[in-house]
Design a protein around this motif. Structure first.
Motif, short mmCIF file in Angstrom:
data_model
loop_
_atom_site.label_atom_id
_atom_site.label_comp_id
_atom_site.label_asym_id
_atom_site.label_seq_id
_atom_site.Cartn_x
_atom_site.Cartn_y
_atom_site.Cartn_z
N CYS A 121 -67.11 4.08 45.64
CA CYS A 121 -66.16 5.03 45.04
C CYS A 121 -66.81 6.28 44.47
O CYS A 121 -66.18 7.35 44.40
CB CYS A 121 -65.35 4.34 43.94
N CYS A 124 -66.93 10.06 45.92
CA CYS A 124 -65.79 10.98 45.76
C CYS A 124 -65.43 11.19 44.29
O CYS A 124 -65.23 12.32 43.85
CB CYS A 124 -64.58 10.46 46.51
N HIS A 125 -65.34 10.10 43.54
CA HIS A 125 -64.85 10.18 42.16
C HIS A 125 -65.96 10.45 41.15
O HIS A 125 -65.66 10.63 39.97
CB HIS A 125 -64.12 8.89 41.79
N ALA A 129 -66.80 8.52 37.22
CA ALA A 129 -65.39 8.36 37.59
C ALA A 129 -64.51 9.48 37.06
O ALA A 129 -63.30 9.31 36.93
CB ALA A 129 -64.85 7.00 37.12
N GLY A 131 -64.07 12.37 38.54
CA GLY A 131 -63.53 13.17 39.63
C GLY A 131 -64.15 14.55 39.73
O GLY A 131 -65.20 14.83 39.19
N TYR A 135 -60.62 15.56 43.91
CA TYR A 135 -60.79 14.12 43.71
C TYR A 135 -60.36 13.78 42.29
O TYR A 135 -60.95 14.27 41.33
CB TYR A 135 -62.24 13.71 43.94
N SER A 137 -59.63 12.26 38.60
CA SER A 137 -60.34 11.51 37.57
C SER A 137 -59.70 10.13 37.43
O SER A 137 -58.48 9.99 37.53
CB SER A 137 -60.28 12.25 36.23
N LEU A 138 -60.54 9.14 37.20
CA LEU A 138 -60.05 7.77 37.02
C LEU A 138 -60.16 7.31 35.58
O LEU A 138 -59.95 6.13 35.29
CB LEU A 138 -60.82 6.81 37.93
N TRP A 143 -52.30 9.17 36.74
CA TRP A 143 -52.46 8.45 37.99
C TRP A 143 -51.26 8.74 38.89
O TRP A 143 -50.11 8.51 38.50
CB TRP A 143 -52.56 6.96 37.73
#
Length: 294
Positions: A121, A124-125, A129, A131, A135, A137-138, A143
């Protein structure tokens, strides 16, 4: 020059060579060195006989011991998979909440999930995470399809705009390229959308009203009349401060003019159910304790 002369201090013969008054001695190699050389040659000969060593046309010499490092590695992999098989099966069978309640399983998740994320992951992220342009952000709450366990698991399984037959699908129309809006209208609706999230100095009341009309006629069907988006459609909220591609004038004009179509692979055939559950739990923990960007 004679080599039979001897050095008066050491008693060694000389080679007959002299440089600036320094005479070269013809010193013998110590016996210990010859012994070590002999031992290494004998050891090499023994190793060649006992172990796989010499390549042949289509194969290689197997050695008297018949040891095969490829088989040894395979045996170790089988043993490692057998050792982890029990807890992997438990994770696959339980819900994320049940896994979180089991301390022993969570230790495995904590040790395994960051590597899964980094290998699959992070490209890309990002490693944190968070992003980047294009892409999401997690670690925030924005979401597109929802950030609960069940939704994240499904998104990981089928992907977004992926070849999977059940993939989630979402696409921003190209309003300018396809002739639905002209440049002035795009600029007006961009100003209006920016005003919804407090970006920029704001438009005149007339321009704002015109932008609202353009938005209602072209954008509200996906983003909602109040522009808060729709997780059923994967349409982002336009009233918050989370932007996948950027909120500056040029980027937003590009988004409306040419449209956007994000993509995420479907992981069902690439990661096991247990892997996807561990990733889901890991992503949930990142939202609870976001990483700090330096």
């Amino acid at each position: 020059m004679s080599v039979k002369e001897r050095d008066p201090l050491t008693g060694h013969q000389t080679t007959g060579h002299e440089w600036n008054g320094i005479t070269e001695l013809n010193t013998r190699v110590p016996r210990a060195i010859w012994l070590f050389i002999a031992i290494t040659h004998v050891w090499a000969l023994v190793y060649w006989v006992l172990m796989p060593a010499w390549p042949l046309v289509n194969t290689y010499t197997k050695g008297l011991l018949g040891r095969d490092q490829q088989e040894q590695v395979q045996e170790r992999l089988v043993a490692a998979n057998a050792a982890r098989g029990e807890w992997i099966d438990q994770i696959a069978a339980l819900t994320p909440d049940e896994i979180r309640a089991d301390d022993s399983l969570m230790r495995h998740v904590t040790q395994t999930a960051p590597t899964l994320f980094g290998d699959n992951c992070a490209a890309c992220h990002g490693s944190l995470a968070q992003g980047g342009p294009g892409y999401p952000s997690l670690v925030d709450e924005a979401w597109l399809w929802g950030g609960d366990d069940e939704t994240v698991l499904e998104t990981l399984r089928v992907g977004i705009n992926a070849p999977h037959p059940e993939s989630r699908y979402a696409e921003m129309l190209a309003f300018g390229r396809d002739g639905m809006l002209d440049s002035d209208q795009i600029g007006t609706v961009v100003d209006y959308v920016q005003s919804l999230s407090g970006i920029g100095s704001g438009s005149s009341p007339t321009a704002k009203e015109e932008g609202a009309t353009i938005f209602a006629d072209n954008c509200a069907s996906c983003h909602g009349e109040d522009a808060t988006g729709s997780q059923d459609l994967g349409a982002p909220n336009l009233t918050d401060d989370f932007w996948i591609y950027g909120s500056d004038d040029d980027t937003m004009f590009e988004t409306v003019f040419n449209g956007r179509r994000g993509w995420m692979p479907a992981w069902e055939d690439r990661l096991t159910l247990a892997d996807r559950k561990m990733l889901t739990i890991y992503l949930s923990s990142l939202k609870e304790e976001p990483a700090n960007a330096d």
